[in-house]
Design an enzyme around this catalytic site. Structure first.
Site, PDB file in Angstrom:
ATOM      1  CB  SER A  74     -16.800  22.817 -29.302  1.00 22.38           C
ATOM      2  OG  SER A  74     -16.756  21.989 -30.431  1.00 22.38           O
ATOM      3  CG  ASN A  92     -19.121  23.450 -24.419  1.00 19.71           C
ATOM      4  OD1 ASN A  92     -20.187  23.843 -24.875  1.00 19.71           O
ATOM      5  ND2 ASN A  92     -18.259  22.730 -25.107  1.00 19.71           N
ATOM      6  CE  LYS A 120      -4.275   3.124   4.908  1.00 22.58           C
ATOM      7  NZ  LYS A 120      -5.131   1.893   5.031  1.00 22.58           N
ATOM      8  CE1 TYR A 143      -5.995  -3.259   9.053  1.00 22.62           C
ATOM      9  CE2 TYR A 143      -5.035  -5.439   8.762  1.00 22.62           C
ATOM     10  CZ  TYR A 143      -5.238  -4.152   8.314  1.00 22.62           C
ATOM     11  OH  TYR A 143      -4.691  -3.761   7.118  1.00 22.62           O
ATOM     12  CE  LYS A 200     -21.804  23.734 -27.466  1.00 23.33           C
ATOM     13  NZ  LYS A 200     -21.887  22.342 -27.849  1.00 23.33           N
ATOM     14  CD  GLN A 217      -2.869  -2.489   2.177  1.00 31.45           C
ATOM     15  OE1 GLN A 217      -2.136  -2.647   3.140  1.00 31.45           O
ATOM     16  NE2 GLN A 217      -2.646  -3.067   1.020  1.00 31.45           N
ATOM     17  CG  HIS A 273     -43.280  20.465 -10.630  1.00 27.45           C
ATOM     18  ND1 HIS A 273     -43.413  19.153 -10.252  1.00 27.45           N
ATOM     19  CD2 HIS A 273     -43.992  21.189  -9.709  1.00 27.45           C
ATOM     20  CE1 HIS A 273     -44.185  19.071  -9.173  1.00 27.45           C
ATOM     21  NE2 HIS A 273     -44.545  20.298  -8.822  1.00 27.45           N
ATOM     22  CG  ASN A 325      -3.553  -4.457  12.991  1.00 32.29           C
ATOM     23  OD1 ASN A 325      -2.989  -4.348  11.897  1.00 32.29           O
ATOM     24  ND2 ASN A 325      -3.958  -5.617  13.475  1.00 32.29           N
ATOM     25  CB  SER A 359      -0.943   0.012   1.209  1.00 28.78           C
ATOM     26  OG  SER A 359      -0.219  -0.136   2.415  1.00 28.78           O
ATOM     27  CD  GLU A 379     -21.196  20.250 -19.334  1.00 24.88           C
ATOM     28  OE1 GLU A 379     -22.199  20.269 -20.054  1.00 24.88           O
ATOM     29  OE2 GLU A 379     -20.039  20.238 -19.800  1.00 24.88           O
TER      30      GLU A 379
HETATM   31  N1  ARG Z   1      -1.149  -1.171   5.255  1.00 25.15           N
HETATM   32  C1  ARG Z   1      -2.067  -1.632   6.244  1.00 25.15           C
HETATM   33  C2  ARG Z   1      -3.416  -0.941   6.065  1.00 25.15           C
HETATM   34  O1  ARG Z   1      -3.462   0.038   5.413  1.00 25.15           O
HETATM   35  C3  ARG Z   1      -1.535  -1.339   7.612  1.00 25.15           C
HETATM   36  C4  ARG Z   1      -1.982  -2.292   8.667  1.00 25.15           C
HETATM   37  C5  ARG Z   1      -1.500  -3.635   8.347  1.00 25.15           C
HETATM   38  N2  ARG Z   1      -1.656  -4.551   9.415  1.00 25.15           N
HETATM   39  C6  ARG Z   1      -1.493  -5.865   9.211  1.00 25.15           C
HETATM   40  N3  ARG Z   1      -1.583  -6.622  10.222  1.00 25.15           N
HETATM   41  N4  ARG Z   1      -1.324  -6.370   8.013  1.00 25.15           N
HETATM   42  O2  ARG Z   1      -4.398  -1.380   6.546  1.00 25.15           O
END
Ligand code: ARG
Length: 474
Positions: free
Chosen positions: A276, A284, A324, A316, A282, A321, A155, A109, A22, A289
């Site tokens: 356009s 726009n 995000k 957890y 045009k 993950q 309306h 966690n 991640s 939008e």
């Molecule tokens: N990258 C993980 C997340 O965003 C962090 C926590 C990971 N914890 C684990 N036990 N794998 O959730």
């Protein structure tokens, strides 16, 4: 080699690594990961869990990492799984043994929950300020147009007379609710989860309140299992963003319609419209939008989060993950939308003359005409019917009611006198709607004052900051 490699006989499959990582997106949490780690290290030293000199070393190392990320000399390209392991890994490479003590009494966690809350705290404040900016632009325009008579619609049909200021204060009211929602959400984000460990807290004699004070949190989480498996605070913020986007989208829709030649009530500034590639004539309303379109994307993110979390067993799970990118996307898009939308709206021209002209063509004083007869003693239902016949006649004649001579009106009711023309004048029709919440100038001024008061304080009035003690070491 992964930090947790000790238990495994084989190296992780390369594609699993890509699947699992991640860092490519949670790297944006670096500042908060480092700040949270610094607070944790200070607490470990205060409680005698690590030595003061070890903590000093860690803090110096963390400060250096923060500086190097910010000056561009450190990049997120070492193949770490996530931002937490990245920072810890670089720290250990740089300061050696002491770096390995940082993760005492902590788990990723509770760490990820902490980092996310710190980041969302900051972002909620920034979004709040952008909504405020938009409210200020709207109230400024409203002040200019307190006497700009227009037809209010239901309306999408011309209905009754209002002013453009009154119409605008409807949008201001929506955005004011968004402000109070953000403030309430903020209070639920502002809770410190560190110390919950992986799920069952820790046996070390940590002091959670001290960490909370350093990081400027109002309170600490109550239950360690909930603390590491809760994402309500993120979902709530994404919901608040969805409502802001929904409000922007409605406003955008009106701007799109009104800037068309068919309406012609709004002229967009050239800097906020596009052309356009094939049709030279045009102009726009792309900004409006896109705001309308991005609302769909924001709702998608909300559904993503709710669906990721639904049915997850405690505590957890790695599914979490996946929160995000959806959260980041909603935050980035609402901020960008608010910024651009605000400038687009500020720079547009409202054609009061066209609003007024259109108002005079829609029989929007028909209710006032009926009310006139009621004041002269007729029952409302009879008055309604009488005016209905007058309108039918006017449609045939292609004339507004006020252009009929008194003799013609008298054919429908002998209650009509010469004062009917004053009663039908659109400015008077608006001016008589004096009730609180109504469109008269007096009522709208009260609305503007109330909205200004609600939006008067910037987010710094409720957004917590990290303590000076902590700021001093970073
Ligand atoms: N990258 C993980 C997340 O965003 C962090 C926590 C990971 N914890 C684990 N036990 N794998 O959730």
């Amino acid at each position: 080699m992964a930090m947790w490699a000790g238990r495994f006989a084989k190296k992780l499959d390369g594609r699993v690594n890509d699947y699992n990582e991640s860092l490519s997106f949670d790297c944006r949490l670096y500042k908060w990961d480092i700040t949270g780690s610094a607070a944790h290290a200070m607490m470990l030293a205060k409680q005698g869990i690590i030595k003061p000199e070890e903590a000093e070393n860690i803090l110096r190392g963390l400060k250096g990492i923060l500086e190097d990320i910010e000056n561009g000399s450190l990049r997120f390209d070492d193949g770490s799984e996530d931002i937490h392991m990245y920072v810890e890994g670089i720290l250990t490479t740089r300061i050696g043994e002491d770096g390995k003590r940082l993760h005492t009494a902590r788990s990723r966690n509770d760490q990820v929950a902490l980092d996310t809350r710190l980041y969302l705290r900051e972002q909620a404040g920034e979004i709040y300020n952008l909504v405020r900016d938009l409210i200020n632009v709207i109230t400024d325009k409203a002040e200019e147009h307190r006497e700009t008579v227009m037809a209010g619609y239901t309306h999408l049909q011309r209905a009754q007379p209002v002013t453009y200021a009154h119409w605008l204060m409807a949008y201001a009211s929506m955005f004011c609710r968004d402000l109070s929602r953000l403030k309430e959400t903020y209070a639920r984000i502002d809770v410190m989860p560190l110390g919950s460990g992986a799920l069952a807290a820790t046996t070390y004699p940590i002091e959670r309140e001290y960490v909370a004070n350093l990081l400027g949190f109002k309170e600490i989480t109550l239950n360690s299992v909930d603390a590491v498996s809760d994402r309500d605070y993120a979902i709530e913020l994404v919901f608040d963003i969805s409502l802001i986007m929904m409000h922007l989208s409605r406003f955008a829709e009106e701007i799109i319609l009104w800037s068309s030649s068919e309406y012609g009530f709004i002229e967009l500034d050239d800097a906020y419209s596009t052309g356009s590639s094939i049709m030279p004539q045009k102009k726009n309303p792309d900004v409006a939008e896109l705001a309308r379109g991005k609302a769909g994307r924001a709702f998608g993110n909300l559904i993503t989060l709710l669906t990721v979390m639904k049915g997850l067993p405690l505590a957890y799970n790695k599914d979490m993950q996946e929160d995000k990118e959806a959260v980041f996307d909603s935050i980035d898009n609402v901020k960008l939308t608010l910024e651009v939308f605000c400038e687009m709206y500020k720079s547009c021209t409202i054609r009061a003359d066209k609003l007024r002209k259109s108002a005079s063509l829609g029989f929007i004083n028909a209710t006032d005409c009926a009310d006139y007869l009621v004041k002269k003693g007729m029952a409302f239902r009879d008055a309604y019917k009488t005016v209905g016949s007058i309108v039918a006649f006017c449609v045939k004649e292609q004339k507004p009611i006020e252009e009929l001579p008194l003799e013609t009106l008298k054919e429908y009711s002998d209650k009509f006198e010469s004062d009917i023309y004053e009663a039908l004048d659109l400015i008077n029709c608006v001016g008589r709607r004096l009730v609180p919440g109504g469109p008269s100038k007096e009522s709208v001024e009260i609305q503007i004052a109330a909205v200004k008061a609600a939006a008067s304080k910037p987010s710094s009035s409720f957004v917590s900051e990290i303590s000076e003690e902590l700021a001093g070491v970073l």
